[in-house]
Design an enzyme around this catalytic site. Structure first.
Site, PDB file in Angstrom:
ATOM      1  N   ARG A 149       2.909  -3.426  -3.854  1.00 40.80           N
ATOM      2  CA  ARG A 149       3.610  -2.757  -4.957  1.00 40.80           C
ATOM      3  C   ARG A 149       4.144  -3.859  -5.860  1.00 40.80           C
ATOM      4  O   ARG A 149       4.442  -4.963  -5.382  1.00 40.80           O
ATOM      5  CB  ARG A 149       4.792  -1.938  -4.426  1.00 40.80           C
ATOM      6  CG  ARG A 149       4.415  -0.822  -3.474  1.00 40.80           C
ATOM      7  CD  ARG A 149       5.670  -0.109  -2.956  1.00 40.80           C
ATOM      8  NE  ARG A 149       5.335   1.021  -2.092  1.00 40.80           N
ATOM      9  CZ  ARG A 149       5.369   0.997  -0.761  1.00 40.80           C
ATOM     10  NH1 ARG A 149       5.709  -0.122  -0.134  1.00 40.80           N
ATOM     11  NH2 ARG A 149       5.063   2.074  -0.056  1.00 40.80           N
ATOM     12  N   LYS A 173       9.562  -0.411   0.630  1.00 44.08           N
ATOM     13  CA  LYS A 173      10.557   0.613   0.319  1.00 44.08           C
ATOM     14  C   LYS A 173      11.529   0.765   1.482  1.00 44.08           C
ATOM     15  O   LYS A 173      11.130   0.720   2.645  1.00 44.08           O
ATOM     16  CB  LYS A 173       9.860   1.958   0.070  1.00 44.08           C
ATOM     17  CG  LYS A 173       9.139   2.016  -1.266  1.00 44.08           C
ATOM     18  CD  LYS A 173       8.586   3.402  -1.491  1.00 44.08           C
ATOM     19  CE  LYS A 173       8.009   3.529  -2.887  1.00 44.08           C
ATOM     20  NZ  LYS A 173       7.498   4.871  -3.151  1.00 44.08           N
ATOM     21  N   HIS A 245      -0.191  -1.217 -10.306  1.00 41.41           N
ATOM     22  CA  HIS A 245      -0.525  -0.274  -9.236  1.00 41.41           C
ATOM     23  C   HIS A 245      -2.039  -0.086  -9.108  1.00 41.41           C
ATOM     24  O   HIS A 245      -2.546   0.225  -8.022  1.00 41.41           O
ATOM     25  CB  HIS A 245       0.149   1.075  -9.519  1.00 41.41           C
ATOM     26  CG  HIS A 245       0.130   1.987  -8.334  1.00 41.41           C
ATOM     27  ND1 HIS A 245       1.079   1.918  -7.337  1.00 41.41           N
ATOM     28  CD2 HIS A 245      -0.729   2.967  -7.970  1.00 41.41           C
ATOM     29  CE1 HIS A 245       0.801   2.832  -6.417  1.00 41.41           C
ATOM     30  NE2 HIS A 245      -0.289   3.478  -6.775  1.00 41.41           N
ATOM     31  N   ARG A 248      -3.390  -2.252  -6.414  1.00 41.76           N
ATOM     32  CA  ARG A 248      -3.066  -1.732  -5.081  1.00 41.76           C
ATOM     33  C   ARG A 248      -4.033  -0.593  -4.729  1.00 41.76           C
ATOM     34  O   ARG A 248      -4.572  -0.527  -3.620  1.00 41.76           O
ATOM     35  CB  ARG A 248      -1.612  -1.246  -5.108  1.00 41.76           C
ATOM     36  CG  ARG A 248      -1.101  -0.591  -3.831  1.00 41.76           C
ATOM     37  CD  ARG A 248       0.411  -0.404  -3.977  1.00 41.76           C
ATOM     38  NE  ARG A 248       0.977   0.573  -3.076  1.00 41.76           N
ATOM     39  CZ  ARG A 248       1.342   0.340  -1.818  1.00 41.76           C
ATOM     40  NH1 ARG A 248       1.151  -0.858  -1.293  1.00 41.76           N
ATOM     41  NH2 ARG A 248       1.896   1.274  -1.080  1.00 41.76           N
ATOM     42  N   HIS A 271       2.624   2.733   3.980  1.00 41.23           N
ATOM     43  CA  HIS A 271       2.919   4.156   3.834  1.00 41.23           C
ATOM     44  C   HIS A 271       3.498   4.680   5.141  1.00 41.23           C
ATOM     45  O   HIS A 271       2.952   4.420   6.205  1.00 41.23           O
ATOM     46  CB  HIS A 271       1.642   4.951   3.529  1.00 41.23           C
ATOM     47  CG  HIS A 271       1.179   4.815   2.119  1.00 41.23           C
ATOM     48  ND1 HIS A 271      -0.131   5.053   1.745  1.00 41.23           N
ATOM     49  CD2 HIS A 271       1.843   4.483   0.987  1.00 41.23           C
ATOM     50  CE1 HIS A 271      -0.242   4.848   0.431  1.00 41.23           C
ATOM     51  NE2 HIS A 271       0.935   4.506  -0.041  1.00 41.23           N
ATOM     52  N   TYR A 280      -3.267   9.714  -1.803  1.00 43.31           N
ATOM     53  CA  TYR A 280      -3.224   8.606  -2.738  1.00 43.31           C
ATOM     54  C   TYR A 280      -4.615   8.005  -2.956  1.00 43.31           C
ATOM     55  O   TYR A 280      -4.938   7.518  -4.019  1.00 43.31           O
ATOM     56  CB  TYR A 280      -2.254   7.598  -2.153  1.00 43.31           C
ATOM     57  CG  TYR A 280      -2.307   6.194  -2.685  1.00 43.31           C
ATOM     58  CD1 TYR A 280      -1.618   5.864  -3.837  1.00 43.31           C
ATOM     59  CD2 TYR A 280      -3.021   5.213  -2.028  1.00 43.31           C
ATOM     60  CE1 TYR A 280      -1.645   4.579  -4.315  1.00 43.31           C
ATOM     61  CE2 TYR A 280      -3.053   3.920  -2.498  1.00 43.31           C
ATOM     62  CZ  TYR A 280      -2.362   3.615  -3.644  1.00 43.31           C
ATOM     63  OH  TYR A 280      -2.388   2.335  -4.123  1.00 43.31           O
TER      64      TYR A 280
END
Length: 299
Positions: A149, A173, A245, A248, A271, A280
């Protein structure tokens, strides 16, 4: 409107401490509430977060829908739902004004994928005669070969590089850490930048361990990475709309197309749920049919 600000602050603390969300995610959630606050101010509506009615929210949504697309509208509504659910959860309100407000149906817009040739073309277009050029090549190679990211890329530390073991440590994250394999080519470009370019920069206090620096010796902003990529897309006459992005997404798609399993890709992308990886990566049916034909005993 100061009443709103104190509740927004509390909500931000809740998202950070109890939900473990990143600063970027919290900023996005808060941005939607600030839009509502601005709307109230512009229309001289004096309703606190505890007293605001469904009618007022409907009016806000209606006015906003004229200015944004269905996806943005959908994001604003879910941001507000989360805020008012929090107020109910904390017993500030007994009900939520979002109860009957429906999220517009949107087709999930999937990002463009770059081919290996297009990625090579973008990287080849970098002007390596400048100090920034060597850095930008290392940045693009890292984005693509590790599937990071943009927030993970700009916060990457020198102490996170474990080249002898062939990994980089990524803080994703919610401060979740993962180890991502790194290829020899990318290692080479990172070391070239680190040893020959980065050591010529006057590094600012607090940024000694930050890998990628701007010319003032500080951490690069996310916006700067977007700009670097947009400029290269223009330079190579690329017709696709791309962002950090995209690299990625291309990383994951190319791995899948070359036979990597979803679980491995999920771990590398960081994830939490494999469902995110599936959606995704827009698994196309043709590819799944090939997998079945190649690997199922009853094919």
């Amino acid at each position: 409107m100061s009443n709103w600000q104190s509740f927004i602050k509390e909500y931000q603390n809740y998202l950070k401490l109890e939900r473990g969300l990143s600063a970027n995610t919290i900023e996005n959630y808060s941005f939607d509430i600030e839009k509502l606050v601005l709307f109230l101010s512009n229309h001289n509506i004096d309703e606190s977060p505890l007293a605001i009615t469904e009618e007022t929210i409907q009016q806000f949504i209606y006015e906003t829908s004229a200015k944004v697309n269905a996806r943005s509208q959908s994001r604003i509504i879910s941001g507000l739902k989360s805020f008012f659910n929090y107020l109910v959860f904390e017993d500030y309100r007994t009900n939520t004004p979002m109860e009957l407000i429906e999220v517009p149906k949107t087709g999930r817009k999937l990002p463009d994928t770059l081919s290996v040739e297009e990625i090579d073309k973008l990287i080849d277009a970098i002007d390596l005669s400048t100090l920034e050029g060597e850095r930008n090549r290392a940045i693009l190679e890292t984005l693509y070969s590790c599937g990071l990211r943009v927030s993970e890329l700009v916060t990457l530390k020198i102490s996170d590089l474990f080249f002898e073991e062939g990994f980089v440590k990524i803080t994703g994250k919610g401060n979740k850490q993962r180890f991502v394999p790194i290829g020899k080519t990318t290692e080479k470009y990172i070391l070239l930048y680190k040893n020959q370019i980065r050591n010529q920069i006057n590094i600012q206090k607090g940024h000694e361990d930050t890998l990628f620096l701007n010319r003032r010796g500080k951490q690069l902003t996310r916006a700067m990475i977007f700009t670097i990529i947009k400029d290269l897309a223009l330079k190579t006459n690329l017709s696709k709309v791309i962002s950090p992005h995209t690299f990625r997404h291309s990383f994951a798609t190319h791995l899948l197309e070359n036979g990597a399993d979803l679980r491995s890709i999920q771990l590398m992308l960081g994830h939490e749920s494999i469902t995110t990886t599936e959606v995704y990566m827009h698994l196309d049916r043709k590819f799944l049919a090939e997998v079945l034909n190649n690997f199922h005993p009853r094919k």
